[in-house]
Design a protein around this motif. Structure first.
Motif, short mmCIF file in Angstrom:
data_model
loop_
_atom_site.label_atom_id
_atom_site.label_comp_id
_atom_site.label_asym_id
_atom_site.label_seq_id
_atom_site.Cartn_x
_atom_site.Cartn_y
_atom_site.Cartn_z
N THR A 134 0.87 -1.18 0.00
CA THR A 134 0.00 0.00 0.00
C THR A 134 0.90 1.22 0.00
O THR A 134 1.98 1.21 0.61
CB THR A 134 -0.93 0.07 1.24
N ASN A 135 0.46 2.27 -0.67
CA ASN A 135 1.28 3.47 -0.80
C ASN A 135 0.34 4.67 -0.86
O ASN A 135 -0.22 4.99 -1.91
CB ASN A 135 2.14 3.39 -2.06
N ASP A 136 0.13 5.31 0.29
CA ASP A 136 -0.82 6.42 0.38
C ASP A 136 -0.43 7.55 -0.55
O ASP A 136 0.76 7.84 -0.75
CB ASP A 136 -0.89 6.94 1.82
N LEU A 137 -1.44 8.21 -1.10
CA LEU A 137 -1.18 9.28 -2.06
C LEU A 137 -0.60 10.53 -1.41
O LEU A 137 0.13 11.28 -2.05
CB LEU A 137 -2.47 9.64 -2.82
N GLY A 138 -0.92 10.76 -0.15
CA GLY A 138 -0.37 11.95 0.51
C GLY A 138 -0.88 12.10 1.91
O GLY A 138 -1.84 11.43 2.32
N TYR A 139 -0.25 13.01 2.67
CA TYR A 139 -0.63 13.27 4.06
C TYR A 139 -0.68 14.78 4.33
O TYR A 139 0.06 15.29 5.18
CB TYR A 139 0.37 12.62 5.03
N PRO A 140 -1.53 15.51 3.63
CA PRO A 140 -1.61 16.96 3.90
C PRO A 140 -2.16 17.22 5.29
O PRO A 140 -3.15 16.60 5.71
CB PRO A 140 -2.57 17.46 2.81
N MET A 141 -1.52 18.11 6.04
CA MET A 141 -1.92 18.37 7.42
C MET A 141 -2.11 19.87 7.67
O MET A 141 -1.41 20.70 7.10
CB MET A 141 -0.88 17.84 8.40
N ASP A 142 -3.05 20.17 8.55
CA ASP A 142 -3.25 21.52 9.07
C ASP A 142 -2.38 21.65 10.33
O ASP A 142 -2.56 20.90 11.29
CB ASP A 142 -4.73 21.71 9.41
N SER A 143 -1.46 22.60 10.32
CA SER A 143 -0.53 22.77 11.45
C SER A 143 -0.77 24.06 12.22
O SER A 143 0.15 24.60 12.85
CB SER A 143 0.92 22.72 10.94
N GLU A 144 -2.00 24.55 12.21
CA GLU A 144 -2.29 25.82 12.88
C GLU A 144 -2.02 25.76 14.38
O GLU A 144 -1.63 26.77 14.97
CB GLU A 144 -3.75 26.22 12.62
N LYS A 145 -2.23 24.61 15.00
CA LYS A 145 -1.97 24.52 16.44
C LYS A 145 -0.49 24.77 16.75
O LYS A 145 -0.16 25.42 17.73
CB LYS A 145 -2.41 23.16 16.98
N MET A 146 0.38 24.23 15.89
CA MET A 146 1.81 24.49 16.08
C MET A 146 2.13 25.95 15.82
O MET A 146 2.94 26.56 16.53
CB MET A 146 2.65 23.61 15.16
N HIS A 147 1.50 26.52 14.82
CA HIS A 147 1.72 27.94 14.52
C HIS A 147 1.32 28.81 15.71
O HIS A 147 1.97 29.83 16.00
CB HIS A 147 0.94 28.36 13.28
N SER A 148 0.28 28.40 16.42
CA SER A 148 -0.17 29.17 17.57
C SER A 148 0.84 29.16 18.72
O SER A 148 0.80 30.03 19.60
CB SER A 148 -1.52 28.65 18.07
N LEU A 149 1.76 28.18 18.70
CA LEU A 149 2.83 28.14 19.70
C LEU A 149 4.03 28.98 19.28
O LEU A 149 4.99 29.12 20.03
CB LEU A 149 3.30 26.70 19.93
N GLY A 150 3.97 29.52 18.06
CA GLY A 150 5.05 30.39 17.59
C GLY A 150 6.02 29.74 16.63
O GLY A 150 7.04 30.34 16.28
N TRP A 151 5.72 28.50 16.20
CA TRP A 151 6.63 27.80 15.29
C TRP A 151 6.12 27.82 13.86
O TRP A 151 4.92 27.62 13.62
CB TRP A 151 6.81 26.34 15.71
N ARG A 152 7.01 28.06 12.94
CA ARG A 152 6.76 27.89 11.51
C ARG A 152 8.07 27.45 10.85
O ARG A 152 9.15 27.84 11.29
CB ARG A 152 6.27 29.18 10.84
N PRO A 153 7.99 26.65 9.78
CA PRO A 153 9.23 26.27 9.09
C PRO A 153 9.90 27.47 8.46
O PRO A 153 9.23 28.39 7.97
CB PRO A 153 8.75 25.26 8.04
N LYS A 154 11.24 27.48 8.45
CA LYS A 154 12.00 28.62 7.94
C LYS A 154 12.88 28.27 6.75
O LYS A 154 13.16 29.13 5.92
CB LYS A 154 12.89 29.18 9.06
N VAL A 155 13.35 27.05 6.67
CA VAL A 155 14.32 26.67 5.64
C VAL A 155 13.61 26.34 4.34
O VAL A 155 12.74 25.46 4.30
CB VAL A 155 15.17 25.46 6.09
N SER A 156 13.97 27.03 3.27
CA SER A 156 13.36 26.78 1.97
C SER A 156 13.82 25.44 1.41
O SER A 156 14.89 24.93 1.78
CB SER A 156 13.71 27.90 0.98
N TRP A 157 13.03 24.89 0.48
CA TRP A 157 13.41 23.64 -0.15
C TRP A 157 14.77 23.76 -0.85
O TRP A 157 15.63 22.89 -0.72
CB TRP A 157 12.34 23.21 -1.14
N ASN A 158 14.96 24.83 -1.60
CA ASN A 158 16.21 25.01 -2.35
C ASN A 158 17.43 25.02 -1.43
O ASN A 158 18.45 24.40 -1.73
CB ASN A 158 16.17 26.30 -3.17
#
Length: 357
Positions: A299-323
């Motif tokens: 089995t190979n799931d198509l994707g796992y999109p997630m809402d991360s607003e709860k983490m954002h409310s703690l003051g965290w967001r990703p900073k490092v760009s893919w490139n």
């Protein structure tokens, strides 16, 4: 303090001057090693204890940068040994637990279901029980986005039902239930995190990004499961380490936090991008040459999109760009592929293992 046994007199006493003693399980592995390094460097007043049994995908080379720090200690041991774990909590006087130790290779879980359940479920049962008996201040359990099952478009939030579709995800979901039980029954301060795919230095090359990078650096083709249409959200290791430090400081007991990102790409897109960066391809035909499509896993799931607003409310967001992140990752594997004894075996399209129950 590079290594030690907690039975030694020098290691049993609470070291003076340390505000907290933090236990990180699986700290010689991928994500946890980044967390250990961040803790040791950012919190010199914390004693950071790294417990790892040094399985095939772990490497103490991941921790060389902090191995001689006075607020770091390595202990080799197994979370599945109750007497050992009880003695560790009795002697080390742990305040906070970050529980990363687990079997995590999805492909291998189809062949070694019993081992995955033993380590991931029973090991967590042993650890959280000992932490409760030791009256630990906070117990953070590191789970995965895969407990939600697959989705093409709908984002999962923390209240979404768990619908795992592979043995690895099922074992992590079951372990979550044991952790949640201690909150519901005893109000023991547990926190659960569910994380997107993480990439960066220190990752054993059985996982897709280091596998593709290593194959291409050895002039071998990327082995793509099925049609390669599966999409994954990718977070850089330093961003995830910062997320766990945020949860440690600000996460509320009894809560679940998604640690995710909106950045995603398909496995085919991933292969093409890595081929372009590593092989400097200039044509579609040349790019296709470096792609080898193999059979899909069960089995190979198509994707796992997630809402991360709860983490954002703690003051965290990703900073490092893919490139930025992928270039750092490619550079690291040029010099460090042989940090593990059996890294070459990881580059096969599927793990070589016998079927078990």
């Amino acid at each position: 303090m590079a290594a030690g046994s907690f039975g030694d007199e020098a290691s049993t006493a609470r070291a003076p001057g340390f505000a907290k003693r933090v236990l990180v399980t699986g700290g010689a592995g991928f994500i946890a090693s980044h967390v250990v390094v961040s803790l040791v460097e950012k919190y010199p007043n914390y004693m950071v204890i790294n417990l790892d049994k040094l399985d095939y995908c772990a490497s103490l080379k991941n921790l060389e940068i902090i191995s001689e720090k006075q607020n770091y200690k390595f202990i080799q041991g197994d979370i599945c040994e109750p007497s050992f774990i009880k003695a560790l909590f009795d002697t080390e006087k742990i305040d906070v637990v970050l529980h990363f130790a687990a079997q995590t290779y999805v492909d291998l879980s189809f062949w070694r279901k019993l081992e995955f359940n033993y380590v991931n479920v029973y090991g967590t049962y042993v650890l959280v029980g000992a932490a409760y008996e030791a009256n630990v201040e906070k117990f953070i359990y590191v789970s995965t986005d895969e407990v939600y099952g697959g989705s093409c478009d709908k984002e999962f939030d923390e209240s979404s039902p768990k619908q795992p579709t592979n043995p690895y995800a099922a074992s992590k979901a079951a372990a979550e239930c044991f952790v949640q039980y201690y909150w519901e029954k005893y109000q023991f301060p547990v926190v659960i995190t569910r994380c997107s795919n993480v990439y960066g230095p220190h990752q054993f090359p059985e996982k897709v990004i280091p596998k593709f990078i290593s194959l291409l650096q050895q002039n071998r083709k990327c082995c793509i499961h099925g049609l390669g249409l599966q999409r994954r959200n990718f977070l850089y290791a330093s961003d995830v380490a910062e997320a766990f430090l945020t949860v440690m400081k600000k996460g509320h007991p009894g809560e679940i936090y998604n640690i995710g990102t909106n950045f995603e790409m398909s496995i085919t897109q991933l292969a093409k991008e890595l081929i372009h960066l590593i092989k400097n391809t200039s044509s579609e035909a040349e790019t296709e040459y470096w792609m080898d499509y193999v059979k899909d896993r069960p089995t190979n799931d198509l994707g796992y999109p997630m809402d991360s607003e709860k983490m954002h409310s703690l003051g965290w967001r990703p900073k490092v760009s893919w490139n930025e992140g992928i270039k750092k990752t490619i550079e690291w594997y040029q010099e460090n592929f042989h940090n593990w004894k059996n890294a070459e075996k990881a580059l096969e399209p599927f793990p070589v293992a016998e079927e078990s129950v």
